[in-house]
Design a protein around this motif. Sequence first.
Motif, PDB file in Angstrom:
ATOM      1  N   ASP A  73       0.881  -1.165   0.000  1.00 49.08           N
ATOM      2  CA  ASP A  73       0.000   0.000   0.000  1.00 49.08           C
ATOM      3  C   ASP A  73       0.917   1.213   0.000  1.00 49.08           C
ATOM      4  O   ASP A  73       1.414   1.628   1.060  1.00 49.08           O
ATOM      5  N   ASN A  74       1.153   1.772  -1.170  1.00 51.37           N
ATOM      6  CA  ASN A  74       2.097   2.888  -1.268  1.00 51.37           C
ATOM      7  C   ASN A  74       1.578   4.143  -0.576  1.00 51.37           C
ATOM      8  O   ASN A  74       2.372   4.982  -0.147  1.00 51.37           O
ATOM      9  N   ALA A  75       0.291   4.276  -0.467  1.00 45.31           N
ATOM     10  CA  ALA A  75      -0.262   5.443   0.234  1.00 45.31           C
ATOM     11  C   ALA A  75       0.116   5.411   1.712  1.00 45.31           C
ATOM     12  O   ALA A  75       0.252   6.461   2.354  1.00 45.31           O
ATOM     13  N   LYS A  76       0.287   4.206   2.244  1.00 46.20           N
ATOM     14  CA  LYS A  76       0.653   4.050   3.658  1.00 46.20           C
ATOM     15  C   LYS A  76       2.114   3.659   3.830  1.00 46.20           C
ATOM     16  O   LYS A  76       2.562   3.436   4.953  1.00 46.20           O
ATOM     17  N   ASN A  77       2.829   3.537   2.712  1.00 47.38           N
ATOM     18  CA  ASN A  77       4.246   3.147   2.755  1.00 47.38           C
ATOM     19  C   ASN A  77       4.452   1.838   3.514  1.00 47.38           C
ATOM     20  O   ASN A  77       5.371   1.719   4.332  1.00 47.38           O
ATOM     21  N   THR A  78       3.584   0.887   3.263  1.00 48.85           N
ATOM     22  CA  THR A  78       3.699  -0.400   3.938  1.00 48.85           C
ATOM     23  C   THR A  78       3.663  -1.540   2.929  1.00 48.85           C
ATOM     24  O   THR A  78       3.024  -1.445   1.881  1.00 48.85           O
ATOM     25  N   VAL A  79       4.359  -2.589   3.275  1.00 50.11           N
ATOM     26  CA  VAL A  79       4.339  -3.830   2.517  1.00 50.11           C
ATOM     27  C   VAL A  79       4.033  -4.945   3.509  1.00 50.11           C
ATOM     28  O   VAL A  79       4.588  -4.968   4.608  1.00 50.11           O
ATOM     29  N   SER A  80       3.138  -5.824   3.125  1.00 51.76           N
ATOM     30  CA  SER A  80       2.727  -6.908   4.010  1.00 51.76           C
ATOM     31  C   SER A  80       3.106  -8.257   3.426  1.00 51.76           C
ATOM     32  O   SER A  80       3.214  -8.409   2.201  1.00 51.76           O
ATOM     33  N   LEU A  81       3.292  -9.199   4.311  1.00 46.83           N
ATOM     34  CA  LEU A  81       3.539 -10.581   3.912  1.00 46.83           C
ATOM     35  C   LEU A  81       2.558 -11.449   4.687  1.00 46.83           C
ATOM     36  O   LEU A  81       2.717 -11.635   5.896  1.00 46.83           O
ATOM     37  N   GLN A  82       1.542 -11.921   3.997  1.00 40.10           N
ATOM     38  CA  GLN A  82       0.574 -12.824   4.609  1.00 40.10           C
ATOM     39  C   GLN A  82       1.121 -14.234   4.513  1.00 40.10           C
ATOM     40  O   GLN A  82       1.393 -14.725   3.410  1.00 40.10           O
ATOM     41  N   MET A  83       1.272 -14.875   5.653  1.00 37.22           N
ATOM     42  CA  MET A  83       1.852 -16.212   5.700  1.00 37.22           C
ATOM     43  C   MET A  83       0.821 -17.188   6.226  1.00 37.22           C
ATOM     44  O   MET A  83       0.388 -17.076   7.379  1.00 37.22           O
ATOM     45  N   ASN A  84       0.412 -18.105   5.390  1.00 35.52           N
ATOM     46  CA  ASN A  84      -0.566 -19.123   5.762  1.00 35.52           C
ATOM     47  C   ASN A  84       0.070 -20.508   5.753  1.00 35.52           C
ATOM     48  O   ASN A  84       1.142 -20.696   5.192  1.00 35.52           O
ATOM     49  N   SER A  85      -0.620 -21.443   6.358  1.00 33.18           N
ATOM     50  CA  SER A  85      -0.139 -22.832   6.395  1.00 33.18           C
ATOM     51  C   SER A  85       1.317 -22.895   6.838  1.00 33.18           C
ATOM     52  O   SER A  85       2.150 -23.567   6.227  1.00 33.18           O
ATOM     53  N   LEU A  86       1.599 -22.205   7.908  1.00 32.19           N
ATOM     54  CA  LEU A  86       2.983 -22.126   8.376  1.00 32.19           C
ATOM     55  C   LEU A  86       3.492 -23.477   8.847  1.00 32.19           C
ATOM     56  O   LEU A  86       2.739 -24.300   9.388  1.00 32.19           O
ATOM     57  N   LYS A  87       4.785 -23.669   8.632  1.00 32.42           N
ATOM     58  CA  LYS A  87       5.447 -24.904   8.995  1.00 32.42           C
ATOM     59  C   LYS A  87       6.579 -24.595   9.970  1.00 32.42           C
ATOM     60  O   LYS A  87       7.107 -23.474   9.971  1.00 32.42           O
ATOM     61  N   PRO A  88       6.975 -25.570  10.777  1.00 37.18           N
ATOM     62  CA  PRO A  88       8.090 -25.311  11.699  1.00 37.18           C
ATOM     63  C   PRO A  88       9.348 -24.808  10.983  1.00 37.18           C
ATOM     64  O   PRO A  88      10.088 -23.993  11.542  1.00 37.18           O
ATOM     65  N   GLU A  89       9.568 -25.256   9.779  1.00 36.94           N
ATOM     66  CA  GLU A  89      10.750 -24.805   9.038  1.00 36.94           C
ATOM     67  C   GLU A  89      10.654 -23.356   8.566  1.00 36.94           C
ATOM     68  O   GLU A  89      11.631 -22.817   8.040  1.00 36.94           O
ATOM     69  N   ASP A  90       9.504 -22.727   8.757  1.00 39.20           N
ATOM     70  CA  ASP A  90       9.377 -21.296   8.462  1.00 39.20           C
ATOM     71  C   ASP A  90       9.894 -20.443   9.616  1.00 39.20           C
ATOM     72  O   ASP A  90       9.958 -19.216   9.508  1.00 39.20           O
ATOM     73  N   THR A  91      10.239 -21.079  10.721  1.00 44.83           N
ATOM     74  CA  THR A  91      10.760 -20.357  11.873  1.00 44.83           C
ATOM     75  C   THR A  91      12.049 -19.636  11.497  1.00 44.83           C
ATOM     76  O   THR A  91      12.986 -20.253  10.974  1.00 44.83           O
ATOM     77  N   ALA A  92      12.085 -18.337  11.743  1.00 37.25           N
ATOM     78  CA  ALA A  92      13.245 -17.524  11.365  1.00 37.25           C
ATOM     79  C   ALA A  92      13.009 -16.087  11.809  1.00 37.25           C
ATOM     80  O   ALA A  92      11.904 -15.729  12.234  1.00 37.25           O
TER      81      ALA A  92
END
Length: 119
Positions: A73-92
């Motif tokens: 959302d450039n108007a808010k100067n934000t970038v999001s990362l929606q993370m679904n179906s998370l796995k233990p190996e996504d830990t970081a």
Amino acid sequence: QMHLVESGGGLVQAGGSLRLSCAASGRTFSPYTTGWFRQTPGKEREFVAAISWSGTFKYYVDYVKGRFTISRDNAKNTVSLQMNSLKPEDTAIYYCATKLEGHTEYDYWGQGTQVTVSS
């Protein structure tokens, strides 16, 4: 200069979801690509996803395709990362970074936010 602040990390069970946000301040008037990276102890930081200034182009590493979605959302100067179906190996620790138009390397980095996925 551009200042980046990540938020939204935390502890979640496997299969759960988290939404990370990257808020930019400072030199936000220049077009820039925003990327998400992650790093675990003893490993190099690795690319996760990126989005172009217009939002038209999105890139994902293979093992998050279909699970993670990047948006901005450039108007808010934000970038999001929606993370679904998370796995233990996504830990970081997840970092956002920005790359000014025409640059080949990322110019600015945030401090990171911890994501922990329990099994």
